[in-house]
Design an enzyme around this catalytic site. Structure first.
Site, PDB file in Angstrom:
ATOM      1  CE  LYS A 286      -4.324  -2.106   1.024  1.00 49.34           C
ATOM      2  NZ  LYS A 286      -5.328  -2.330   2.018  1.00 49.34           N
TER       3      LYS A 286
ATOM      4  NE  ARG B  54      -7.503  -8.494   0.346  1.00 50.55           N
ATOM      5  CZ  ARG B  54      -6.951  -7.886  -0.660  1.00 50.55           C
ATOM      6  NH1 ARG B  54      -5.956  -7.206  -0.260  1.00 50.55           N
ATOM      7  NH2 ARG B  54      -7.288  -7.795  -1.860  1.00 50.55           N
TER       8      ARG B  54
HETATM    9  N1  PMM Z   1      -7.321  -3.896   0.582  1.00 45.90           N
HETATM   10  C1  PMM Z   1      -7.631  -4.020  -0.801  1.00 45.90           C
HETATM   11  C2  PMM Z   1      -8.580  -4.811  -1.246  1.00 45.90           C
HETATM   12  N2  PMM Z   1      -9.460  -5.781  -0.376  1.00 45.90           N
HETATM   13  N3  PMM Z   1      -9.796  -6.429   1.722  1.00 45.90           N
HETATM   14  C3  PMM Z   1      -9.609  -6.420   3.108  1.00 45.90           C
HETATM   15  N4  PMM Z   1     -10.214  -7.151   3.862  1.00 45.90           N
HETATM   16  N5  PMM Z   1      -8.307  -5.657   3.643  1.00 45.90           N
HETATM   17  C4  PMM Z   1      -7.961  -4.760   2.897  1.00 45.90           C
HETATM   18  O1  PMM Z   1      -6.850  -3.878   3.486  1.00 45.90           O
HETATM   19  C5  PMM Z   1      -8.084  -4.790   1.563  1.00 45.90           C
HETATM   20  C6  PMM Z   1      -9.083  -5.793   0.936  1.00 45.90           C
HETATM   21  C7  PMM Z   1      -6.842  -3.319  -1.813  1.00 45.90           C
HETATM   22  O2  PMM Z   1      -5.475  -3.988  -2.034  1.00 45.90           O
HETATM   23  P1  PMM Z   1      -5.349  -4.509  -3.502  1.00 45.90           P
HETATM   24  O3  PMM Z   1      -5.915  -3.682  -4.676  1.00 45.90           O
HETATM   25  O4  PMM Z   1      -3.829  -4.864  -3.521  1.00 45.90           O
HETATM   26  O5  PMM Z   1      -6.015  -5.986  -3.702  1.00 45.90           O
END
Ligand code: PMM
Length: 284
Positions: free
Chosen positions: A212, A251
């Site tokens: 991030k 995650r």
């Molecule tokens: N961040 C993203 C997408 N889904 N779900 C949860 N539970 N927590 C998060 O911090 C989260 C998520 C965005 O990140 P990405 O685009 O790398 O998937």
């Protein structure tokens, strides 16, 4: 201390900030999921909607076409699968295809139907702190006199109440502070320092910090954020600290680096040097 579960990310999207387009094709996404499992992921989070700031939403049929074939294949391989969606219709189809977890970045705010779908299943539910869709979330970073930690605790607590009222047993719910979602970089760090407040809501925590922009900002040189794909060492350090803090699920994109960091934490915590096949006394 128990080892956090490692949730490997499979974004079947053309436009995610972290890996947009790399796994937009189903075959590639499936192969990526298989690799993440081989790298040590405990479960896979499969999503078909990018939530990067400013992203526009796919229509429901597009989201379904992206995620369902990938979920079906990875479930058939024996993977524990989570679907990353804000939509009840997508959650229902994903559960039908064998997903066991619904990861809803809106915590039920974007589409209240999703709570009904989860209530009618046995799935676990991840409720993330969220204030607005990607096109608007940058306008919602004012947390007033209470500050970000107390506000996120209160707003997540309200979501937990609504989730329970919808018929989902609290034992099935994980909470997530929502790093990067209507948060400035400094607010993300405040939340990470203040996780105990979120934990006081009494549910296991999931944290998504991987790649991030607050990590990119931390590592910036001459005002230039570190590239998205080059933030994994800082993330691994954070993984170790979050594991020591007792976070339940991480995650992540870089499953191998995450598992390496967790092996170090485990060895330091238990005092046992024989982890992952390395013999004690083997100095090589
Ligand atoms: N961040 C993203 C997408 N889904 N779900 C949860 N539970 N927590 C998060 O911090 C989260 C998520 C965005 O990140 P990405 O685009 O790398 O998937």
């Amino acid at each position: 201390m128990t080892r956090p579960r490692v949730m490997g990310i499979v974004n079947v999207t053309p436009d995610s900030f972290s890996d947009g387009g790399l796994y937009a094709d189903a075959d590639r996404a499936i192969e990526h999921g298989r690799q993440l499992l081989a790298d040590g992921a405990d479960l896979l989070d499969i999503g078909g909607e990018s939530t990067r700031p400013g992203a526009t939403r796919p229509v429901v049929s597009e989201e379904l076409d992206r995620v369902i074939p990938v979920i079906t294949s990875l479930v058939a391989m024996g993977a524990v699968v989570s679907v990353d969606t804000m939509r009840g219709a997508v959650a229902a189809a994903a559960l039908e295809a064998g997903a066991q977890i619904v990861n809803d970045v809106s915590g039920g705010l974007a589409d209240p139907d999703i709570l009904t779908v989860v209530a009618g299943s046995e799935a676990a539910y991840v409720a993330m702190h969220w204030r607005a869709h990607a096109t608007a979330m940058a306008d919602f970073t004012d947390y007033g006199p209470d500050g970000v930690v107390e506000s996120v605790r209160r707003e997540l607590g309200e979501r937990l109440d609504a989730i329970i009222a919808a018929g989902i047993a609290p034992e099935r719910v994980l909470l997530d502070p929502g790093l990067g979602f209507a948060k400035t970089a400094e607010q993300n760090w405040e939340l990470l320092r203040g996780l105990a407040a979120i934990e006081s809501l009494g549910r296991p925590l999931l944290v998504g910090a991987s790649r991030k922009s607050f990590l990119g900002g931390l590592l910036a040189v001459d005002g230039q954020p570190r590239e998205v794909g080059e933030r994994e060492f800082a993330h691994a350090a954070l993984v170790a600290l979050l594991a020591q803090r007792g976070v339940d699920c991480l995650r992540v994109h870089d499953v191998r680096a995450t598992c390496d960091a967790l092996a170090v934490v485990e060895a330091m915590g238990s005092g046992v040097a024989a982890v992952g096949g390395i013999r004690q006394g083997d100095a090589s």
